[in-house]
Write a protein that holds these residues in place. Sequence first.
Motif, PDB file in Angstrom:
ATOM      1  N   THR A  80      37.837  37.156  36.553  1.00  0.00           N
ATOM      2  CA  THR A  80      37.829  36.172  37.622  1.00  0.00           C
ATOM      3  C   THR A  80      36.396  35.908  38.050  1.00  0.00           C
ATOM      4  O   THR A  80      35.652  36.840  38.350  1.00  0.00           O
ATOM      5  N   LYS A  81      36.023  34.640  38.061  1.00  0.00           N
ATOM      6  CA  LYS A  81      34.714  34.227  38.571  1.00  0.00           C
ATOM      7  C   LYS A  81      34.973  33.611  39.939  1.00  0.00           C
ATOM      8  O   LYS A  81      35.776  32.681  40.076  1.00  0.00           O
ATOM      9  N   PHE A  82      34.292  34.124  40.956  1.00  0.00           N
ATOM     10  CA  PHE A  82      34.508  33.676  42.326  1.00  0.00           C
ATOM     11  C   PHE A  82      33.453  32.656  42.741  1.00  0.00           C
ATOM     12  O   PHE A  82      32.388  32.555  42.126  1.00  0.00           O
ATOM     13  N   THR A  83      33.766  31.901  43.788  1.00  0.00           N
ATOM     14  CA  THR A  83      32.878  30.839  44.244  1.00  0.00           C
ATOM     15  C   THR A  83      31.527  31.373  44.708  1.00  0.00           C
ATOM     16  O   THR A  83      30.555  30.636  44.724  1.00  0.00           O
ATOM     17  N   ASP A  84      31.449  32.663  45.064  1.00  0.00           N
ATOM     18  CA  ASP A  84      30.164  33.234  45.486  1.00  0.00           C
ATOM     19  C   ASP A  84      29.322  33.736  44.313  1.00  0.00           C
ATOM     20  O   ASP A  84      28.272  34.333  44.505  1.00  0.00           O
ATOM     21  N   GLY A 112      40.567  51.451  41.885  1.00  0.00           N
ATOM     22  CA  GLY A 112      41.558  52.299  41.251  1.00  0.00           C
ATOM     23  C   GLY A 112      42.992  52.036  41.657  1.00  0.00           C
ATOM     24  O   GLY A 112      43.906  52.654  41.147  1.00  0.00           O
ATOM     25  N   SER A 113      43.217  51.096  42.587  1.00  0.00           N
ATOM     26  CA  SER A 113      44.586  50.800  42.993  1.00  0.00           C
ATOM     27  C   SER A 113      45.192  49.752  42.066  1.00  0.00           C
ATOM     28  O   SER A 113      44.492  48.928  41.486  1.00  0.00           O
ATOM     29  N   ALA A 114      46.501  49.795  41.918  1.00  0.00           N
ATOM     30  CA  ALA A 114      47.205  48.846  41.057  1.00  0.00           C
ATOM     31  C   ALA A 114      48.019  47.893  41.917  1.00  0.00           C
ATOM     32  O   ALA A 114      48.515  48.255  42.971  1.00  0.00           O
ATOM     33  N   GLY A 115      48.147  46.653  41.459  1.00  0.00           N
ATOM     34  CA  GLY A 115      48.939  45.668  42.177  1.00  0.00           C
ATOM     35  C   GLY A 115      49.048  44.389  41.376  1.00  0.00           C
ATOM     36  O   GLY A 115      48.396  44.237  40.339  1.00  0.00           O
ATOM     37  N   ASN A 116      49.903  43.470  41.845  1.00  0.00           N
ATOM     38  CA  ASN A 116      50.041  42.191  41.156  1.00  0.00           C
ATOM     39  C   ASN A 116      48.687  41.495  41.122  1.00  0.00           C
ATOM     40  O   ASN A 116      48.014  41.378  42.137  1.00  0.00           O
ATOM     41  N   ALA A 117      48.302  41.044  39.962  1.00  0.00           N
ATOM     42  CA  ALA A 117      47.026  40.349  39.803  1.00  0.00           C
ATOM     43  C   ALA A 117      47.092  38.992  40.482  1.00  0.00           C
ATOM     44  O   ALA A 117      48.111  38.316  40.444  1.00  0.00           O
ATOM     45  N   VAL A 118      46.009  38.610  41.120  1.00  0.00           N
ATOM     46  CA  VAL A 118      45.917  37.283  41.723  1.00  0.00           C
ATOM     47  C   VAL A 118      45.315  36.370  40.677  1.00  0.00           C
ATOM     48  O   VAL A 118      44.225  36.619  40.188  1.00  0.00           O
ATOM     49  N   ILE A 119      46.040  35.317  40.331  1.00  0.00           N
ATOM     50  CA  ILE A 119      45.535  34.437  39.286  1.00  0.00           C
ATOM     51  C   ILE A 119      45.209  33.065  39.857  1.00  0.00           C
ATOM     52  O   ILE A 119      44.060  32.710  39.994  1.00  0.00           O
ATOM     53  N   ALA A 120      46.187  32.288  40.243  1.00  0.00           N
ATOM     54  CA  ALA A 120      45.907  30.924  40.688  1.00  0.00           C
ATOM     55  C   ALA A 120      45.994  30.773  42.193  1.00  0.00           C
ATOM     56  O   ALA A 120      45.655  29.747  42.727  1.00  0.00           O
ATOM     57  N   ASP A 121      46.442  31.802  42.901  1.00  0.00           N
ATOM     58  CA  ASP A 121      46.709  31.690  44.323  1.00  0.00           C
ATOM     59  C   ASP A 121      45.503  32.029  45.191  1.00  0.00           C
ATOM     60  O   ASP A 121      45.557  31.941  46.382  1.00  0.00           O
ATOM     61  N   ASP A 122      44.415  32.414  44.601  1.00  0.00           N
ATOM     62  CA  ASP A 122      43.259  32.875  45.344  1.00  0.00           C
ATOM     63  C   ASP A 122      42.274  31.730  45.538  1.00  0.00           C
ATOM     64  O   ASP A 122      41.702  31.232  44.585  1.00  0.00           O
ATOM     65  N   GLU A 123      42.069  31.324  46.799  1.00  0.00           N
ATOM     66  CA  GLU A 123      41.188  30.187  47.092  1.00  0.00           C
ATOM     67  C   GLU A 123      39.722  30.476  46.782  1.00  0.00           C
ATOM     68  O   GLU A 123      38.935  29.564  46.665  1.00  0.00           O
ATOM     69  N   THR A 124      39.341  31.758  46.653  1.00  0.00           N
ATOM     70  CA  THR A 124      37.947  32.073  46.361  1.00  0.00           C
ATOM     71  C   THR A 124      37.682  32.138  44.861  1.00  0.00           C
ATOM     72  O   THR A 124      36.543  32.265  44.444  1.00  0.00           O
ATOM     73  N   ALA A 125      38.736  32.057  44.054  1.00  0.00           N
ATOM     74  CA  ALA A 125      38.570  32.116  42.600  1.00  0.00           C
ATOM     75  C   ALA A 125      38.221  30.732  42.069  1.00  0.00           C
ATOM     76  O   ALA A 125      38.914  29.763  42.324  1.00  0.00           O
ATOM     77  N   GLU A 127      37.290  30.336  38.606  1.00  0.00           N
ATOM     78  CA  GLU A 127      37.803  30.309  37.240  1.00  0.00           C
ATOM     79  C   GLU A 127      38.434  31.658  36.929  1.00  0.00           C
ATOM     80  O   GLU A 127      37.899  32.697  37.288  1.00  0.00           O
ATOM     81  N   VAL A 128      39.597  31.615  36.281  1.00  0.00           N
ATOM     82  CA  VAL A 128      40.301  32.835  35.920  1.00  0.00           C
ATOM     83  C   VAL A 128      40.663  32.775  34.451  1.00  0.00           C
ATOM     84  O   VAL A 128      41.113  31.751  33.956  1.00  0.00           O
ATOM     85  N   ALA A 129      40.455  33.886  33.744  1.00  0.00           N
ATOM     86  CA  ALA A 129      40.826  33.960  32.334  1.00  0.00           C
ATOM     87  C   ALA A 129      41.704  35.194  32.132  1.00  0.00           C
ATOM     88  O   ALA A 129      41.343  36.283  32.561  1.00  0.00           O
ATOM     89  N   VAL A 130      42.864  34.984  31.524  1.00  0.00           N
ATOM     90  CA  VAL A 130      43.735  36.084  31.115  1.00  0.00           C
ATOM     91  C   VAL A 130      43.669  36.079  29.597  1.00  0.00           C
ATOM     92  O   VAL A 130      44.012  35.079  28.965  1.00  0.00           O
ATOM     93  N   TYR A 131      43.215  37.176  29.014  1.00  0.00           N
ATOM     94  CA  TYR A 131      42.956  37.148  27.577  1.00  0.00           C
ATOM     95  C   TYR A 131      43.091  38.542  26.966  1.00  0.00           C
ATOM     96  O   TYR A 131      43.061  39.553  27.669  1.00  0.00           O
ATOM     97  N   SER A 139      43.014  32.922  25.808  1.00  0.00           N
ATOM     98  CA  SER A 139      42.575  32.761  27.187  1.00  0.00           C
ATOM     99  C   SER A 139      43.239  31.575  27.858  1.00  0.00           C
ATOM    100  O   SER A 139      43.396  30.508  27.288  1.00  0.00           O
ATOM    101  N   HIS A 140      43.632  31.792  29.119  1.00  0.00           N
ATOM    102  CA  HIS A 140      44.167  30.725  29.960  1.00  0.00           C
ATOM    103  C   HIS A 140      43.229  30.600  31.146  1.00  0.00           C
ATOM    104  O   HIS A 140      42.999  31.564  31.857  1.00  0.00           O
ATOM    105  N   ARG A 141      42.676  29.433  31.332  1.00  0.00           N
ATOM    106  CA  ARG A 141      41.700  29.247  32.412  1.00  0.00           C
ATOM    107  C   ARG A 141      42.179  28.193  33.394  1.00  0.00           C
ATOM    108  O   ARG A 141      42.726  27.179  32.995  1.00  0.00           O
TER     109      ARG A 141
END
Length: 147
Positions: A80-84, A112-125, A127-131, A139-141
Motif C-alpha cells: 500500500t502506498k499512502f498519500t503521505d 505483529g497483529s493480524a486482521g482483515n487487510a484494508v484494500i479499497a476502503d482506506d481514504e489515505t491509500a 495505490e494498493v497492490a495485491v500480488y 497485481s490488482h491496483r
Amino acid sequence: MTPADGTFFAHFGYSSQSQFDVPGSPREVIAWADNGDALLLGKNGLVAAHTLDGFQYIRRARVKSKVVAALPGGGWKITTKFTDGETWTTPVLAWLVHEDGDVVPVDISPDGSAGNAVIADDETAQEVAVYHPDHPTTSHREADPAA
C-alpha cells in the motif's frame, strides 16, 4: 453504553505514539457510550476512539457475512502506498471465504497483529497492490481518483 453491531470501524493514521500504528488500520467499534462516543477495546478495557493517537474517522462497513472457510495466504503480499508517501508491504496470512462469495485477505501488520487487510476502503491509500511475488502480473491496483 450500547453494544455495537460489528459494522462500524474506527480508522487511524500513522503516529509513532499510537498503539494502532498501521496507517488506515481499522479497529472494530465494540460499543457506543451514552454520549455517542465510539468505544474500542484498549489495553485496559474500553476507550473512546477519538482519544487515541492517530484517530481519523468512523466508517460503517458493509454488512458482514459469515466466514465459511479459511485458506492459507500462499505467499501473497499487499503493498500500500499512502498519500503521505509512506509505503507498507505486508504478507497475506490467510484468505477468508465468506458465505456471500467474498474472499478477504488477512494480513499481518508491522506490529505483529493480524486482521482483515484494508484494500479499497482506506481514504489515505493512494495505490494498493495485491500480488504474488512469483507472479507479478497478478497485481490488482486501485488508484485514488483524487491523485
